[in-house]
Design a protein around this motif. Structure first.
Motif, short mmCIF file in Angstrom:
data_model
loop_
_atom_site.label_atom_id
_atom_site.label_comp_id
_atom_site.label_asym_id
_atom_site.label_seq_id
_atom_site.Cartn_x
_atom_site.Cartn_y
_atom_site.Cartn_z
N GLY A 167 -78.65 15.72 -41.72
CA GLY A 167 -79.53 15.38 -42.84
C GLY A 167 -79.19 16.08 -44.13
N ARG A 168 -78.34 17.13 -44.06
CA ARG A 168 -77.93 17.79 -45.31
C ARG A 168 -77.03 16.89 -46.14
N ALA A 169 -76.54 15.81 -45.53
CA ALA A 169 -75.63 14.92 -46.25
C ALA A 169 -76.43 13.96 -47.12
N ASP A 175 -93.72 26.42 -45.42
CA ASP A 175 -92.52 25.59 -45.45
C ASP A 175 -91.79 25.74 -44.11
N GLU A 176 -91.00 24.74 -43.77
CA GLU A 176 -90.22 24.74 -42.52
C GLU A 176 -91.13 25.06 -41.33
N SER A 177 -92.28 24.40 -41.28
CA SER A 177 -93.25 24.81 -40.27
C SER A 177 -92.89 24.32 -38.87
N THR A 193 -85.26 8.37 -64.51
CA THR A 193 -86.36 9.29 -64.78
C THR A 193 -87.07 9.57 -63.47
N PHE A 194 -87.61 10.75 -63.38
CA PHE A 194 -88.21 11.17 -62.13
C PHE A 194 -89.53 10.44 -61.89
N VAL A 195 -89.59 9.69 -60.82
CA VAL A 195 -90.84 9.04 -60.44
C VAL A 195 -91.18 9.53 -59.03
N PRO A 196 -92.32 10.17 -58.86
CA PRO A 196 -92.64 10.65 -57.52
C PRO A 196 -92.76 9.50 -56.53
N ASP A 197 -92.37 9.74 -55.30
CA ASP A 197 -92.53 8.74 -54.24
C ASP A 197 -94.01 8.61 -53.91
N ALA A 198 -94.34 7.45 -53.32
CA ALA A 198 -95.74 7.21 -52.96
C ALA A 198 -96.25 8.28 -52.00
N TRP A 199 -95.41 8.67 -51.02
CA TRP A 199 -95.88 9.65 -50.05
C TRP A 199 -96.12 11.01 -50.68
N GLN A 200 -95.32 11.30 -51.73
CA GLN A 200 -95.51 12.58 -52.42
C GLN A 200 -96.86 12.59 -53.14
N GLU A 201 -97.13 11.49 -53.86
CA GLU A 201 -98.41 11.37 -54.56
C GLU A 201 -99.57 11.46 -53.57
N VAL A 246 -91.26 14.81 -42.83
CA VAL A 246 -90.35 13.79 -43.35
C VAL A 246 -88.92 14.33 -43.20
N PRO A 247 -87.92 13.46 -43.27
CA PRO A 247 -86.54 13.92 -43.05
C PRO A 247 -86.10 14.96 -44.09
N THR A 248 -85.07 15.69 -43.72
CA THR A 248 -84.44 16.68 -44.60
C THR A 248 -84.08 16.06 -45.95
N GLY A 249 -84.33 16.81 -47.01
CA GLY A 249 -83.90 16.35 -48.33
C GLY A 249 -84.77 15.26 -48.93
N SER A 250 -85.96 15.06 -48.42
CA SER A 250 -86.81 13.99 -48.95
C SER A 250 -87.53 14.38 -50.23
N GLY A 251 -87.76 15.68 -50.42
CA GLY A 251 -88.49 16.11 -51.61
C GLY A 251 -89.83 16.74 -51.27
N LYS A 252 -89.84 17.57 -50.25
CA LYS A 252 -91.08 18.26 -49.88
C LYS A 252 -91.45 19.32 -50.92
N THR A 253 -90.41 19.89 -51.55
CA THR A 253 -90.67 20.94 -52.52
C THR A 253 -91.54 20.44 -53.66
N TYR A 254 -91.33 19.18 -54.05
CA TYR A 254 -92.11 18.62 -55.15
C TYR A 254 -93.61 18.66 -54.81
N VAL A 255 -93.94 18.32 -53.58
CA VAL A 255 -95.34 18.36 -53.16
C VAL A 255 -95.87 19.79 -53.28
N1 LIG Z 1 -89.40 11.41 -56.20
C1 LIG Z 1 -88.17 11.88 -56.33
N2 LIG Z 1 -87.23 11.18 -57.02
C2 LIG Z 1 -85.98 11.66 -57.14
N3 LIG Z 1 -85.56 12.82 -56.65
C3 LIG Z 1 -86.43 13.58 -55.99
C4 LIG Z 1 -87.78 13.15 -55.79
N4 LIG Z 1 -88.42 14.10 -55.09
C5 LIG Z 1 -87.52 15.08 -54.85
N5 LIG Z 1 -86.34 14.78 -55.39
C6 LIG Z 1 -85.11 15.58 -55.30
O1 LIG Z 1 -84.69 15.62 -53.95
C7 LIG Z 1 -83.97 16.79 -53.66
C8 LIG Z 1 -84.39 17.38 -52.33
O2 LIG Z 1 -85.70 17.87 -52.39
P1 LIG Z 1 -86.26 19.06 -51.52
O3 LIG Z 1 -85.37 20.23 -51.57
O4 LIG Z 1 -87.67 19.24 -51.91
O5 LIG Z 1 -86.19 18.44 -50.07
P2 LIG Z 1 -86.90 18.95 -48.76
O6 LIG Z 1 -87.69 17.82 -48.26
O7 LIG Z 1 -87.61 20.23 -48.99
O8 LIG Z 1 -85.68 19.15 -47.78
P3 LIG Z 1 -85.38 20.30 -46.70
O9 LIG Z 1 -85.70 19.70 -45.40
O10 LIG Z 1 -83.91 20.49 -46.87
O11 LIG Z 1 -86.17 21.50 -47.02
C9 LIG Z 1 -84.20 17.72 -54.83
O12 LIG Z 1 -83.04 17.77 -55.59
C10 LIG Z 1 -85.32 17.04 -55.62
O13 LIG Z 1 -85.19 17.26 -57.00
#
Ligand SMILES: Nc1ncnc2c1ncn2[C@@H]1O[C@H](COP(=O)(O)OP(=O)(O)OP(=O)(O)O)[C@@H](O)[C@H]1O
Ligand SMILES: [Mg+2]
Lengths: 354, 619
Positions: free
Chosen positions: B152-154, A240-242, A119-127, A142-151
């Motif tokens: 990092g895309r990996a 985004d992508e600043s 189940t989706f639990v936001p990371d501490a840094w996201q909160e 934060v690194p690529t793919g960390s989940g910035k979009t959620y924020v």
């Molecule tokens: N807390 C979380 N738990 C599990 N999955 C998460 C969480 N937060 C985000 N994700 C998932 O991580 C994936 C990558 O998120 P996102 O596209 O926001 O990354 P990003 O930081 O914007 O990366 P980029 O640098 O590529 O823009 C998405 O599929 C998202 O659903």
């Protein structure tokens, strides 16, 4: 301390210390020369003289501690200075000897697979980022793919619920289009609009997507007196992508956008890992009404491993360790080293070998 | 051995190790296209259910973007589960590939690195085949930040426990760049603030001149300049401490006093100084070419290890450690740039003039330095100027010969004067750092006043009022064209065509349709104006062949997209981008309804004609 004593003490300090003291107290202290800075600091000290004096003494103490040979590092280490890029820290685990063989391919590949559904639990840094955005601007690096979009999404959701307009910008039209589709699914198509140079789809929606150039132009129009988009209700601007602020041709547009962003709107800067996010945050702090909050970390959520694939199809780990040995570029896997040397031998025209 | 792995073998290897889906980053679009062709006769087919899954996703995307229904890559995508994604493709095609990736339908996508920052699809594995990237017509090594963005895309959150970044070599790959990229800290980023004409006009529209400097001071550029100024201020603090013992003596400014006295004394003694035939700039610079100083030699860079004078000619020479590790001896005159950066370096009495550890350390720092460094402002002394006779004759009036402080002054003068020079230099640099943005702004103001967009009091003139709405590259050329009525009587197609040739900045050759004679002569006029403006704004390429593409698309409403693409060798993604950019330029002209109704109307009609077919699919 009398005021004269205090002034004398300030005069004796190097300017760097004065700037450190001014941080968070005085806006745009960087612009002042030493004499002016002391003047302003003295004037400011009236508000909370005791706190001011104690901060000053702490800073002086820290400085002296730094001058003492590294044996007594404890007090300095307590307060890590973010501005000095961490370089080859000594507290890393002892590295393996150079002749030690590297990991095997099978242990390198081990662990590959799909995680069980969670189940989706936001990371501490996201909160943290979302919470901080209530009071202040936020820079996330934060690194690529960390989940910035959620924020971005959660912050936008909250702003919309409070009847505020949200603007989301990306550097590329292609990315804007993707986000338009993504956000329309999340918020409902009537809640999301997109603006390009010649077209405006659903321009009255509370969440507007555009490239940074378009936003910059809107801000210029507002400055010139033409009111276009509802800038007065603007609550949140997401860039985004600043890291594009360092783009040789277009970077200036990010600076203009940030400088002219209305002060009642919060700024959320999302960036890939960069070397000096604290500079960006500190810059925002000096020019924006509230101090900016920096969220950064460099650990990847999904660990990364590096490999080497020879043109003949042979795969081997790239480094001697399973993970990436940060700070140790020389820890190449012996097999990868050997194969690459062979590759160079066979492909480089003779005489070009190094 | 082949210079790089065959795409089919690559996919087989990845599948076998369960390393799919993968993004394969290749050097060029051509490499991506060739990789796709390699699968034409391959038999590594996907099982039918997966082929079906791809077809289903594609159908959905095609329903939204009909332009890709006949895309020539579809059969390969469907049979093998691989696709290409690069700037030569239509945005709708790229969306389709991204959608397929998001659904996990594909095993691999061949993409160019230029797209690493712009794509929104992660994968389990990233394949890296290169260590450099084409940036404005030149190949540059990937930065640490770029390597990490690519690698990092990996590893997809929720879909992968681990991500893999796999290097596979191709000619010219430099493994060091990649190892450094994997293991290093991303570089600090720097402001790239430039002051443009529209910026000046828009700022002056909203603020009086005396408020501009505080606004510029809010830039990240100024923030970073201030940081550098702060470093220098710290050095000034140090210098002030060092100057402590050299305060006022019998005379307040004893340093200047002694300097004059000393010079006059030397002249008197007729011992002409050793005259070296070297320009004063060189002499002034040589002074700063001390161990540790970072210097530029044309396009390369190095650190000074020692300075000396050559045996025969006594010409100034330096030993330098160059990027890449070479140690060279060269005349100081080959130094083209003296940077404001000195690296720590432990001297040694023999070659290489510093300790081996130092060499290592220097080399590492040298590689990590940013591309552009602040230059050291060097004052060129006019020390060859003879002292005026008046002073010489008054030598008897100098108090120095009999002064009680004479021996102290004589002893301290060299060091004290060096410190003082350094102080002056720092003060100058700090001043420059604090005011440079403002000076650059004023330069632009001067030009805008000269052309009549600003009044002498720096308010917007009538022309300035509308010119500030043109906020695109080459804005000066465009506004000057409008003032010259260059588009009077030009139809929408011609207007759009000229805008295309101004917008297009790629000089790759190709085969294109011919321009109409009317457009040809209009372009000639534009070119003439662009050249005359070149001291103030770089002229655009103004390619007639590019203009012709746009002219045809707008001029002939029955022309299909495929028909247009067939008339040129340009990739369809490039044509799309050209027309999209033209739309952007036209939409700015459209905002001039109030002052240039005819032109705005023409722009509106061009926009309507341009936005059809593929160009209508996306906002
Ligand atoms: N807390 C979380 N738990 C599990 N999955 C998460 C969480 N937060 C985000 N994700 C998932 O991580 C994936 C990558 O998120 P996102 O596209 O926001 O990354 P990003 O930081 O914007 O990366 P980029 O640098 O590529 O823009 C998405 O599929 C998202 O659903
Ligand atoms: Mg993102």
């Amino acid at each position: 301390m009398t005021t004269e004593e205090l002034e004398l003490l300030l005069v004796q300090q190097p300017i760097a210390l004065l700037h450190r003291l001014a941080r968070g107290r005085i806006q745009r202290h960087f612009r002042a020369g030493k004499r002016r800075l002391i003047e302003v600091l003295l004037r400011h000290s009236v508000e909370n003289r005791a706190g001011f004096e104690s901060d000053l003494l702490t800073l002086i103490g820290e400085q002296q501690a730094r001058l003492v040979p590294p044996a007594s590092q404890a007090p300095a280490a307590r307060k890590p200075k973010p501005s000095a890029p961490q370089r080859r820290t000594t507290h890393r685990p002892v590295e393996p000897e150079s002749h030690e063989p590297g990991v095997t391919l099978s242990s390198w590949l081990d662990g590959l697979g799909v995680p069980p559904p969670q189940t989706f639990v936001p990371d501490a840094w996201q909160e943290d980022a979302i919470a901080k955005l209530r009071e202040s601007d936020v820079v996330v690096s934060v690194p690529t793919g960390s989940g910035k979009t959620y924020v971005a999404v959660e912050a936008a959701r909250r702003a919309i619920a409070e009847n505020r307009t949200v603007i989301y910008t990306s550097p590329l039209k292609a990315l804007s289009n993707t986000k338009y589709t993504e956000f329309s699914k999340l918020f409902g198509p009537d809640q999301v609009g997109i603006l390009t140079g010649d077209r405006r789809d659903n321009g009255q929606a509370p969440l507007l997507i555009m490239t940074t150039e378009i936003l910059r132009n809107l801000l210029y129009d507002a400055g010139g007196g033409e009111i276009d988009v509802r800038l007065d209700t603007l609550g949140l601007v997401i860039l985004d992508e600043s890291q594009y602020i360092a783009d040789p041709e277009r970077g200036v547009v990010w600076e203009e956008t940030i400088i002219f962003c209305p002060s009642q709107a919060k700024l959320l800067l999302l960036s890939a890992s960069i070397g000096n996010p604290h500079d960006i945050a500190e810059w925002l702090t000096t020019i924006r009404p509230t101090p900016c909050h920096l969220i950064r970390h460099s650990t990847r959520t999904v660990p990364l491993r590096a490999g080497y694939l020879h043109p003949n199809g042979k795969l081997t780990p790239f480094f001697r360790t399973i993970g990436i040995p940060h700070g140790h570029p020389s820890h190449l896997h012996p097999e990868a080293k050997r194969l690459f040397a062979q590759y160079e031998d066979e492909t480089l025209p003779s005489g070009r070998r190094r | 051995m082949p210079p790089s792995i065959h795409p089919v073998d690559l996919i087989i290897a990845l599948r076998e190790k369960h390393l799919t889906p993968a993004i394969v980053f290749l050097t060029s679009r051509r490499a991506c296209d060739e990789a796709m062709q390699a699968f034409d006769h391959s038999h590594i087919l996907l099982p039918p259910p997966r082929q079906q899954a791809i077809a289903t996703v594609l159908e959905k995307v095609i329903a939204q973007y009909p332009s890709i229904a006949e895309h020539p890559l579809i059969p390969t995508v469907q049979r093998i589960g691989v696709a290409a994604h690069h700037a030569g493709h239509l945005p709708s095609w790229k969306i389709a590939v991204e959608e397929l990736m998001r659904h996990g339908c594909l095993d691999a996508v061949f993409a160019t690195t230029t797209l690493a920052a712009g794509v929104d699809f992660p994968a389990r594995t990233v394949i890296i085949t290169q260590s450099s990237i084409r940036k404005s017509r030149d190949f540059m090594d990937l930065t640490i930040g770029e390597v990490q963005q690519i690698a990092g895309r990996a590893g997809r959150r929720g879909k992968d426990l681990v991500g893999f970044a796999i290097v596979t070599p191709s000619p010219y790959i430099d493994l060091n760049v990649l190892t450094k990229g994997f293991t290093g800290h991303p570089e600090a980023i720097n402001s790239q603030f430039v002051i443009s004409y529209p910026m000046v006009l828009n700022l002056l529209k909203a603020h009086p001149l005396d408020q501009i400097q505080p606004i510029l001071a809010k830039s990240f550029a100024q923030f970073q300049l201030n940081q550098r100024a702060e470093v220098l201020e710290r050095k000034l603090d140090d210098l002030r401490d060092q100057m402590e013992p050299f305060g006022p003596r019998v005379c307040t400014d004893w340093i200047t006093e002694w300097q004059t006295f000393d010079q006059v004394r030397r002249q008197k003694s007729h011992r002409a100084p050793v005259r070296r035939h070297e320009p004063p700039e060189l002499a002034a610079r040589f002074h700063f070419l001390t161990p540790g100083r970072v210097v530029g030699f044309g396009r390369s860079r190095g650190v000074v290890l020692r300075q000396y004078r050559s045996k025969g000619q006594k010409s100034p020479m330096i030993t330098a450690l160059r990027l890449g590790g070479g140690i060279t001896e060269s005349p100081a005159s080959t130094v083209t740039e003296v940077s404001d950066r000195v690296l720590d370096c432990v001297d040694a009495p023999v070659y290489p003039w510093c300790t081996p550890e130092s060499v290592e350390e220097l080399l590492r720092h040298l590689e990590e330095l940013p591309g552009r460094l602040p230059e050291l402002p060097i004052l060129i002394p006019k020390d060859n100027e003879p002292i005026p006779d008046a002073i010489v004759q008054t030598l008897g009036d100098f108090a120095c010969p009999t002064c009680p402080s004479r021996s102290a002054c004589q002893r301290d003068y060299p060091f004290a004067s060096k410190l003082r020079q350094e102080q002056h230099r720092h003060v100058k640099s700090i001043q420059a750092l604090r005011t440079s943005l403002w000076h650059r702004f004023q330069e632009k103001i001067d030009v805008l006043q000269q052309f009549g967009y600003l009044t002498p009091a720096s308010r917007l003139t009538d022309d300035g009022e509308w010119a500030r709405l043109i906020r695109i590259d080459h804005s000066l050329l465009i506004t000057e064209l409008l003032r010259a009525d260059a588009f009077n009587g030009a139809d929408p197609a011609m207007l759009a065509a000229v805008m295309s040739s101004i917008a297009h900045d790629d000089d790759r050759p190709g085969a294109f349709p011919r321009v109409s004679s009317g457009l040809g002569s209009l372009l000639g006029q534009v070119r003439k104006l662009a050249v005359s403006l070149s001291p103030h704004e770089d002229p655009p390429l103004l390619r007639a062949d590019i203009a012709a593409v746009t002219e045809r698309w707008i001029g002939d409403p029955t022309l299909t997209w495929i028909g247009l693409c067939k008339s040129t060798t340009m990739a369809e993604g490039d044509i799309y981008r050209l027309l999209a950019r033209t739309l952007e330029f036209l939409s700015q002209l459209r905002t001039l309804k109030g002052t240039h109704p005819g032109l705005a109307d023409s722009a509106s009609r061009a926009i309507a004609a341009l936005r059809r077919g593929v160009l209508e699919e996306l906002p």
